[in-house]
Scaffold this motif. Structure first.
Motif, PDB file in Angstrom:
ATOM      1  N   GLN A 700       0.841  -1.188   0.000  1.00 36.34           N
ATOM      2  CA  GLN A 700       0.000   0.000   0.000  1.00 36.34           C
ATOM      3  C   GLN A 700       0.881   1.244   0.000  1.00 36.34           C
ATOM      4  OE1 GLN A 700      -2.655  -0.260   3.338  1.00 36.34           O
ATOM      5  NE2 GLN A 700      -4.009  -1.731   2.315  1.00 36.34           N
ATOM      6  N   LEU A 701       0.611   2.126  -0.959  1.00 39.78           N
ATOM      7  CA  LEU A 701       1.381   3.363  -1.028  1.00 39.78           C
ATOM      8  C   LEU A 701       0.680   4.496  -0.296  1.00 39.78           C
ATOM      9  CD1 LEU A 701       3.859   4.868  -2.183  1.00 39.78           C
ATOM     10  CD2 LEU A 701       2.440   5.444  -4.163  1.00 39.78           C
ATOM     11  N   ALA A 702      -0.554   4.823  -0.704  1.00 41.00           N
ATOM     12  CA  ALA A 702      -1.256   5.949  -0.065  1.00 41.00           C
ATOM     13  C   ALA A 702      -2.700   5.979  -0.536  1.00 41.00           C
ATOM     14  CB  ALA A 702      -0.567   7.262  -0.424  1.00 41.00           C
ATOM     15  N   TRP A 703      -3.571   6.548   0.332  1.00 38.17           N
ATOM     16  CA  TRP A 703      -4.943   6.878  -0.083  1.00 38.17           C
ATOM     17  C   TRP A 703      -4.855   8.112  -0.976  1.00 38.17           C
ATOM     18  CZ3 TRP A 703      -8.639   3.487   0.920  1.00 38.17           C
ATOM     19  CH2 TRP A 703      -8.521   2.646   2.040  1.00 38.17           C
ATOM     20  N   THR A 704      -5.562   8.084  -2.085  1.00 39.83           N
ATOM     21  CA  THR A 704      -5.482   9.216  -3.022  1.00 39.83           C
ATOM     22  C   THR A 704      -5.983  10.513  -2.396  1.00 39.83           C
ATOM     23  OG1 THR A 704      -7.669   8.709  -3.942  1.00 39.83           O
ATOM     24  CG2 THR A 704      -5.743   7.715  -5.024  1.00 39.83           C
ATOM     25  N   HIS A 705      -6.990  10.422  -1.536  1.00 32.63           N
ATOM     26  CA  HIS A 705      -7.538  11.660  -0.964  1.00 32.63           C
ATOM     27  C   HIS A 705      -6.595  12.289   0.060  1.00 32.63           C
ATOM     28  CE1 HIS A 705      -8.970   8.532   1.890  1.00 32.63           C
ATOM     29  NE2 HIS A 705      -8.803   9.480   2.812  1.00 32.63           N
ATOM     30  N   LEU A 706      -5.530  11.576   0.460  1.00 32.16           N
ATOM     31  CA  LEU A 706      -4.562  12.142   1.395  1.00 32.16           C
ATOM     32  C   LEU A 706      -3.362  12.758   0.684  1.00 32.16           C
ATOM     33  CD1 LEU A 706      -4.544   9.401   4.190  1.00 32.16           C
ATOM     34  CD2 LEU A 706      -5.836  11.546   4.102  1.00 32.16           C
ATOM     35  N   LEU A 707      -3.347  12.691  -0.639  1.00 31.47           N
ATOM     36  CA  LEU A 707      -2.259  13.283  -1.412  1.00 31.47           C
ATOM     37  C   LEU A 707      -2.687  14.671  -1.873  1.00 31.47           C
ATOM     38  CD1 LEU A 707      -1.248  10.169  -3.554  1.00 31.47           C
ATOM     39  CD2 LEU A 707      -0.234  10.968  -1.410  1.00 31.47           C
ATOM     40  N   PRO A 708      -1.986  15.722  -1.466  1.00 28.97           N
ATOM     41  CA  PRO A 708      -2.431  17.097  -1.754  1.00 28.97           C
ATOM     42  C   PRO A 708      -2.655  17.373  -3.233  1.00 28.97           C
ATOM     43  CG  PRO A 708      -0.617  17.089  -0.176  1.00 28.97           C
ATOM     44  CD  PRO A 708      -0.747  15.693  -0.668  1.00 28.97           C
ATOM     45  N   ALA A 709      -1.848  16.784  -4.105  1.00 31.85           N
ATOM     46  CA  ALA A 709      -1.936  17.102  -5.532  1.00 31.85           C
ATOM     47  C   ALA A 709      -3.233  16.612  -6.152  1.00 31.85           C
ATOM     48  CB  ALA A 709      -0.749  16.497  -6.281  1.00 31.85           C
TER      49      ALA A 709
END
Length: 940
Positions: A700-709
């Motif tokens: 797992q890399l990251a939830w998309t909604h937690l990435l500012p971009a």
């Protein structure tokens, strides 16, 4: 060498007589992998004119005349794959564009460049027009070869009285010799190439960079970036050199430096005759006068030596008799020894001295200066005097086997020859030479020994070190006249790049229709966070270690080379645009990771690229430039990108936003089960999770909604860009936690991503600044506008916010592409303002904007969301007008070209609004007076 022009002639009996109509329409120089070749190549677009009806077998005497002037064409294989294949093609009938390709290659071979790669392709849809592609070693020589080849072929078709091929060929070869590397530089470059060390020629002379970025070293002939300036100065001062060597107990002649004739005579009398006069800081044997037997000889020699001394000082030293040896010391070790024999001729009892000199100079190995392995003998006043002193005149015929000297010094630059003595030297003499180089401090030194026999210790037989040279020439060792050549470039490259040392920096290259700049910035941000000194190119400029050093469109090959030359850069990220590939190729040899984001209908109709498949072939050059140890990061959701896997020599890393269970995802799962890598999107009620796969492992890399971009996951185009960036960083060796940290800290703020989805509040308006300029990008941006518009509407107390957009496109797009941009934009905005870029790219003022408006009107008539479209050509005027048409709470999207000036304008408006609020002014919409000559179109 191949061609795909028709194999049989088109007209069995062409009418009339052929005319010399072959001409060059366009010329392009590819300096790296390109759409035609993996190697640097020259591309000529030629037009045959009437010669399209005249293949080679229909022109009387053409083949015979061609082979009479260039007989070595019979060695060309052509498409037959065997020697003589090209001759067969000539006899059967082939077109003159194809012949010009082979002539261009052969001309370069005549100049000493061993090149064999070429191809000729007919331009689709244009009779008589052909693409000629052929290899080159030196750009100027390759271009000259193409031009001369066309002129020569035309001359064979119809004789030109002003064209003499022998003269033209000689002029061409001389040009090639002037621009070619010298023997020393070429030897080092060849050795570097054999070790896969990249090199860049930095000027028209011999300054060359070996390696890239922080690993780069430089050479200029045999001077390297490791050569000390003080050591060069010491070696250039012969008096100081002699004193330093004497202080170390090394054998040197007795000497002193003087500045006047009388002082020279005084020193000569003190030392004892015979003596030598030579310039204090000369080179190549210029101004050296030997075996001066008395004061009168010293007086005569002094001005000759002084004239070659930059400081005006002359060395007077005792004349040491013996043979002349050059000991080459590299990195403290003796690598080669050559005996230098002064220029001379040997009598044959039939020819005069002058004729013997001409015969000697006719040796093809002899050239002017250092351009060839031997130098032509020059007969000057000193040579005539020396010949007279031996009892001959230039018109005399020396007896057979009698040697007549033409110079006293054994320098190769004065016409001397060399005999390899590397394995004959006595160990004590080798030790003396190595100690001399250490005393002066040179990494590469030429130690000149005068002694009776190098096989015997000089301390016993007599002899001395008469000179220490910085930047010694290699040709006497690499190409001795007699004896085995010594491959002395190897220890030089060993010194600069010891075994196991790195010469390349990692290169990630990013291409695609949309998203290149943002993805490149994301990758750079990840590696910058890991402490790397990243050099990045993009459409906004060149960034070196977070500093914008050049502000311009830097997505081409020249910018890439600038990054690779920067000594601070240890990691490179290149945005690679279609135009640069078509214009020059990649500009570098290979990329460790190639990223292809998408292939969309943009830039079509330019440079012969009319279809998406052709555009995909252009973008695939990056994939073809991936080595076996590298990776291609490909968008599995794009069918054209997916096909590029066949062109990759390395491994493929897929990224995909496809749903689990889809055909694409099933293919990716199979790829990973076989040990492959991929980045996918897993959707759930909690949100979208980016997953990295390697073999059977899932991370797992990251939830998309937690990435500012991604604007909380609403900007799906940036979700895709994040996945591509993560895949590229993973392929380049970045740890998972560093990738995650880099993407979590990357935002679309103006600082990190200028001009790409920059968000700013301006007097209550929600403003987005972006670079969107084509229909596919507008679909992605429109999806984002719909998502963020709904979010703003749900949270607003001011009612349903309006969506106002400023749009434009580049003038070199097709008319239908411009209309399509307007049609797509009309589906997502309530109000559209159409502007134009400052650069019209061949269009009339207002033409591009009118085409976009046509598309908007068409969509409005079909029931699109848009209710109003206005024309405001100037970018800043359009921005001001958009703000004037908006109200607090509205969403304003500005698709701009000059984002710096636009952001400055927005900040200015924001500051004025804040100042008004502080002074008690309730504010209101900014006033905007619409120019009367810019019509409004409001169908409502």
């Amino acid at each position: 060498m191949t061609e795909t022009a028709p194999q049989r002639r088109k007209s069995a009996d062409p009418q009339g007589s052929p005319s010399p109509d072959l001409k060059i329409i366009e010329t392009w120089v590819f300096r790296g992998p390109n759409i035609w070749s993996y190697e640097p190549a020259i591309h000529l677009v030629v037009d045959l004119g009437s010669l399209e009806e005249w293949p080679s077998d229909t022109i009387d005497g053409f083949t015979e005349a061609l082979l009479a002037d260039l007989p070595r064409l019979d060695q060309h294989h052509c498409s037959r794959g065997r020697r003589g294949g090209f001759i067969e093609r000539l006899q059967e009938g082939t077109w003159l564009g194809h012949i010009a390709e082979h002539v261009a290659l052969q001309l370069q071979q005549e100049a000493g460049h061993d090149l064999r790669r070429g191809k000729t392709r007919q331009v689709k849809g244009i009779p008589g027009r052909y693409n000629i592609i052929y290899a080159y070693a030196d750009e100027a020589v390759g271009l000259a070869a193409g031009e001369l080849a066309v002129r020569f072929v035309n001359h064979l078709v119809q004789a030109d009285p002003d064209f003499d091929f022998t003269t033209e060929l000689e002029r061409f070869i001389k040009q090639a010799e002037r621009t070619a590397f010298g023997p020393s530089t070429q030897a080092i470059v060849d050795e570097a190439t054999s070790r896969d060390i990249p090199w860049i020629r930095l000027n028209k002379a011999s300054l060359v960079q070996l390696g890239q970025g922080v690993h780069a070293k430089r050479i200029r002939a045999t001077m390297t970036s490791e050569t000390g300036s003080i050591a060069v100065d010491v070696a250039g001062d012969k008096d100081l050199t002699t004193r330093l060597l004497a202080s170390a107990g090394l054998p040197v002649p007795r000497s002193d430096s003087v500045r006047t004739v009388e002082d020279a005579v005084t020193v000569a009398n003190k030392i004892g005759y015979p003596v030598v006069c030579k310039p204090l800081d000369g080179n190549h044997g210029r101004g050296v006068c030997l075996n001066l037997a008395d004061a009168d000889a010293v007086r005569e020699a002094f001005p000759i030596a002084q004239d070659q001394s930059r400081r005006g000082s002359v060395i007077v030293e005792n004349f040491v008799t013996g043979r002349d040896y050059r000991c080459l010391i590299i990195n403290g070790r003796m690598e080669a020894i050559a005996e230098r024999v002064p220029a001379h001729v040997v009598g044959d009892g039939m020819h005069t001295v002058a004729e013997l000199v001409e015969i000697t100079n006719a040796d093809p190995r002899r050239g002017v200066g250092h351009e060839k392995i031997l130098t032509r003998i020059t007969v000057n006043a000193a040579a005539r005097e020396l010949v007279r002193s031996q009892g001959f005149a230039l018109d005399d015929v020396p007896p057979e086997d009698v040697t007549v000297k033409l110079t006293l010094t054994g320098n190769m630059s004065t016409g001397g020859i060399s005999i390899d003595r590397t394995y004959e030297a006595h160990p004590e003499n080798v030790e003396i030479a190595e100690e001399a180089a250490r005393m002066i401090g040179l990494d590469i030194a030429g130690i000149d020994f005068i002694c009776p026999d190098i096989t015997q210790p000089v301390r016993e037989t007599g002899g001395a070190i008469c000179e220490v040279n910085a930047a010694p020439g290699f040709r006497m060792h690499t190409n001795p006249t007699i004896g085995e050549p010594q491959y002395i470039a190897k220890p030089v490259v060993d010194m600069l790049f010891p075994p196991g040392a790195t010469s390349r920096i990692p290169i990630i290259a990013v291409t695609g229709t949309n998203g290149k700049t943002t993805t490149s910035r994301m990758i750079s941000h990840v590696f910058k966070g890991m402490g790397r000194k990243v050099g990045m190119t993009s459409t906004d400029g060149i960034v070196i270690d977070e500093r914008l050093v050049i502000r311009s469109d830097a997505s081409g090959p020249k910018s890439a080379r600038m990054v690779l030359q920067n000594p601070r850069v240890d990691f490179a990220v290149f945005e690679v645009a279609r135009g640069g590939i078509l214009r020059e190729g990649l500009g570098y040899e290979r990329n460790d990771v190639a990223v292809v984001l998408n292939i969309q209908p943009d830039h079509l109709g330019l440079r012969g690229i009319d279809t998406l498949e052709q555009l995909a072939d252009v973008k695939a050059v990056l994939v073809e430039a991936v080595p076996r140890t590298g990776f291609a990061v490909l968008n599995a959701d794009d069918p054209l990108v997916r096909k590029m896997r066949r062109k990759c020599s390395g491994q493929v890393v897929w990224f995909s936003m496809a749903e689990a269970g889809s055909e694409v995802r099933e293919y990716i799962e199979g790829h990973c089960r076989r040990g492959g890598r991929a980045v996918v999107l897993e959707r759930s009620e909690l949100g979208d999770m980016i997953i990295m796969k390697h073999g059977r492992r899932s991370m797992q890399l990251a939830w998309t909604h937690l990435l500012p971009a991604t604007f909380g996951g609403r900007a799906m185009m940036n979700v895709q860009n994040v996945m591509a960036a993560a895949a590229a960083a993973f392929a380049a060796g970045a740890p998972l936690h560093d990738i995650r940290q880099g993407l979590r800290t990357f935002s679309t703020s103006y600082y990190l991503s200028p001009g790409r989805l920059n968000e700013i509040e301006v007097d209550g308006r929600h403003v987005i600044v972006d670079y969107c300029h084509n229909a596919p990008a507008m679909r992605m941006l429109g999806d984002f506008v719909d998502r963020i518009g709904e979010s703003l509407g749900a949270s607003s107390d001011l009612g349903r916010p309006s969506r106002i957009g400023v749009i434009a496109t580049a003038g070199d797009r097709r008319d239908d592409d411009m209309r399509e941009l307007g049609e797509v934009a009309a589906q997502h905005f309530d109000v559209l303002i159409v502007r134009e870029d400052t650069r019209l790219r061949g269009r009339k003022r207002g033409e591009s904007a009118e085409l976009i408006i046509e598309g908007v009107k068409s969509a409005i008539a079909a029931g699109a969301r848009c209710r109003s479209v206005d024309l405001v050509l100037e970018e800043l005027d359009a921005v001001r007008y958009a703000l004037g048409r908006s109200n607090r709470g509205d969403l304003v999207v500005l698709c701009v070209d000059q984002h710096q000036s636009v952001l400055a304008e927005l900040e200015s408006v924001s500051h004025l609004a804040q100042a008004g609020a502080r002074s008690g002014d309730e504010g209101g919409d900014p006033d905007f007076v619409r120019p009367e000559d810019e019509p409004t179109d409001d169908p409502a």
